[in-house]
Design an enzyme around this catalytic site. Structure first.
Site, short mmCIF file in Angstrom:
data_model
loop_
_atom_site.label_atom_id
_atom_site.label_comp_id
_atom_site.label_asym_id
_atom_site.label_seq_id
_atom_site.Cartn_x
_atom_site.Cartn_y
_atom_site.Cartn_z
N HIS A 1 -4.11 -8.16 -3.68
CA HIS A 1 -4.18 -7.13 -2.65
C HIS A 1 -4.59 -7.65 -1.27
CE1 HIS A 1 -4.35 -3.17 -0.92
NE2 HIS A 1 -5.56 -3.44 -0.45
N ASP B 1 0.82 -1.23 0.00
CA ASP B 1 0.00 0.00 0.00
C ASP B 1 0.85 1.27 0.00
OD1 ASP B 1 -1.82 -2.04 0.57
OD2 ASP B 1 -2.92 -0.85 2.07
N ASP C 1 -3.93 0.00 -3.65
CA ASP C 1 -4.12 1.05 -2.64
C ASP C 1 -3.12 2.20 -2.84
OD1 ASP C 1 -6.28 -0.31 -1.71
OD2 ASP C 1 -5.60 -0.50 0.36
N HIS D 1 -2.70 -4.50 2.08
CA HIS D 1 -4.04 -4.30 2.64
C HIS D 1 -4.09 -4.04 4.14
CE1 HIS D 1 -8.35 -4.38 2.37
NE2 HIS D 1 -8.53 -5.59 2.84
N ASP E 1 -6.13 7.51 -1.39
CA ASP E 1 -6.81 7.68 -0.08
C ASP E 1 -5.83 7.79 1.08
OD1 ASP E 1 -9.25 7.66 -1.32
OD2 ASP E 1 -9.76 5.60 -0.78
N ARG E 2 -6.34 8.34 2.18
CA ARG E 2 -5.61 8.52 3.44
C ARG E 2 -4.54 9.61 3.32
NH1 ARG E 2 -9.00 5.54 6.76
NH2 ARG E 2 -9.13 3.38 6.08
N ARG F 1 -14.33 -5.62 7.96
CA ARG F 1 -14.44 -4.96 6.65
C ARG F 1 -15.88 -4.87 6.17
NH1 ARG F 1 -9.14 -3.11 5.39
NH2 ARG F 1 -7.65 -4.74 5.91
N HIS G 1 -1.07 4.59 -0.38
CA HIS G 1 -2.05 5.49 0.24
C HIS G 1 -1.68 6.98 0.18
CE1 HIS G 1 -5.15 2.81 1.46
NE2 HIS G 1 -4.35 2.04 2.17
N ASN H 1 -8.43 -2.44 -2.86
CA ASN H 1 -9.83 -2.14 -2.55
C ASN H 1 -10.10 -0.64 -2.53
OD1 ASN H 1 -8.27 -2.21 -0.04
ND2 ASN H 1 -10.22 -1.71 0.93
N HIS H 2 -9.05 0.19 -2.47
CA HIS H 2 -9.28 1.64 -2.55
C HIS H 2 -9.39 2.15 -3.98
CE1 HIS H 2 -9.20 3.09 1.66
NE2 HIS H 2 -8.66 1.89 1.84
MN LIG Z 1 -6.48 -2.26 1.16
#
Ligand SMILES: [Mn+2]
Length: 320
Positions: free
Chosen positions: A175, A61, A89, A252, A92-93, A225, A63, A121-122
């Protein structure tokens, strides 16, 4: 990249990003759209499950931590001299999802056999609408409501990201991880793209969101989740047998040391966003495979603008 320059050259975009280092770019929307068109073509030419050979650097990730991505390239080699697999990923964040996407997608277009980008998943609209990416675009392209079209175009391109990679025929990279409906590698090969919003309970959703867990032997509902599964050691053993694989590399989850083993070292979590979200003191790690398939982990601290001298890479003991 200058505002007066109407031409667009992918290679100079990449060069400028490496040359200028960790700065925020004032991207022109038309340049973003052009890059996304090229990236979509490049991604759709490659299969849903990539089949790769070593040497290879695998990263978890990111992010939105653009400076940490630059650190990885600076220490491991630029993508024209080193082959990379990212486990998703990207967004995000963190604060600079856009720089990460622009640089990685440009590298995908320019060096298609050295840059491989899996979906996380992002990279799903129903997630990145709420965890940073949508807000970042809205803030940066508020003039003329440009953000709306850009955001929708990014989400379309995310649908073309491959979902798994098989390295040297026996190392599976995805992921999140395993799912009870995963019976063979052909199940991964036959995932249709673009699946912009993965179907509820489908294989794609399950492998993007799954987590390894000590709380179950086999599979159990992933209540943290609110979708997908947690998978235990018995599930790992059973599915490895069916798929003929010897190692699962997944991302993840934030792990303190940047990497963490599970199930007798058959599963490894890799996380490449050190000092995650400005709230944790975790290290980041990447996994580097030599030509012979031998692998080492490299850990690194965060490269914050306040104290970039902390940036460093440490090589640690090889896997058995
Ligand atoms: Mn993830």
């Amino acid at each position: 990249m200058g505002h007066k320059d109407s031409s667009f050259n992918v290679r100079s975009l990449i060069k400028d990003h490496f040359f200028r280092g960790p700065i925020e770019w004032d991207y022109r929307p038309d340049i973003i759209y052009k890059l996304l068109d090229l990236a979509e073509k490049s991604l759709s030419r490659q299969p849903s499950m990539l089949e790769l050979r070593t040497p290879l650097v695998v990263c978890g990730d990111l992010h939105g931590q653009y400076q940490d991505l630059l650190q990885i390239f600076q220490s491991q080699g630029l993508p024209f001299q080193q082959r990379y697999l990212f486990l998703g990923d990207y967004v995000d964040r963190g604060t600079h999802s856009l720089e990460i996407l622009m640089l990685l997608l440009a590298c995908k277009v320019e060096y298609p056999d050295n840059m491989f980008l899996l979906r996380g998943n992002h990279e799903i609209s129903s997630v990145n609408k709420y965890y940073g990416f949508f807000g970042e675009l809205r803030m940066r392209f508020h003039r003329n409501n440009e953000w709306d079209g850009l955001y929708r175009r990014f989400c379309q391109v995310f649908g073309y990201l491959p979902v798994a990679a098989l390295v040297n025929g026996t190392v599976l990279c995805v992921h999140g991880g395993l799912a009870p409906t995963l019976k063979s590698l052909d199940d991964l090969r036959s995932i249709k793209r673009p699946e912009i919003e993965p179907a509820d309970g489908g294989l794609l959703e399950n492998i993007l969101w799954a987590d390894p867990s000590l709380d179950c032997a086999h599979f159990s509902a992933n209540t943290d989740r609110n979708c997908s599964y947690i998978y235990g050691k018995e599930a790992v053993d059973e599915i490895f047998e069916k798929l003929g694989i010897s190692l699962l590399i997944r991302a993840h989850q934030m792990v303190d040391h940047g990497y963490e083993y599970f199930a007798n070292r058959r599963v490894v979590t890799l996380f490449s966003a050190p000092g995650y979200n400005d709230s944790y003191e975790n290290l980041g790690a990447i996994m580097k495979f030599t030509r012979d398939g031998e692998c080492n982990f490299y850990q690194f601290d965060s490269a914050t603008p306040v104290d970039r001298s902390r940036s460093r890479f440490t090589r640690i003991a090889s896997t058995e």
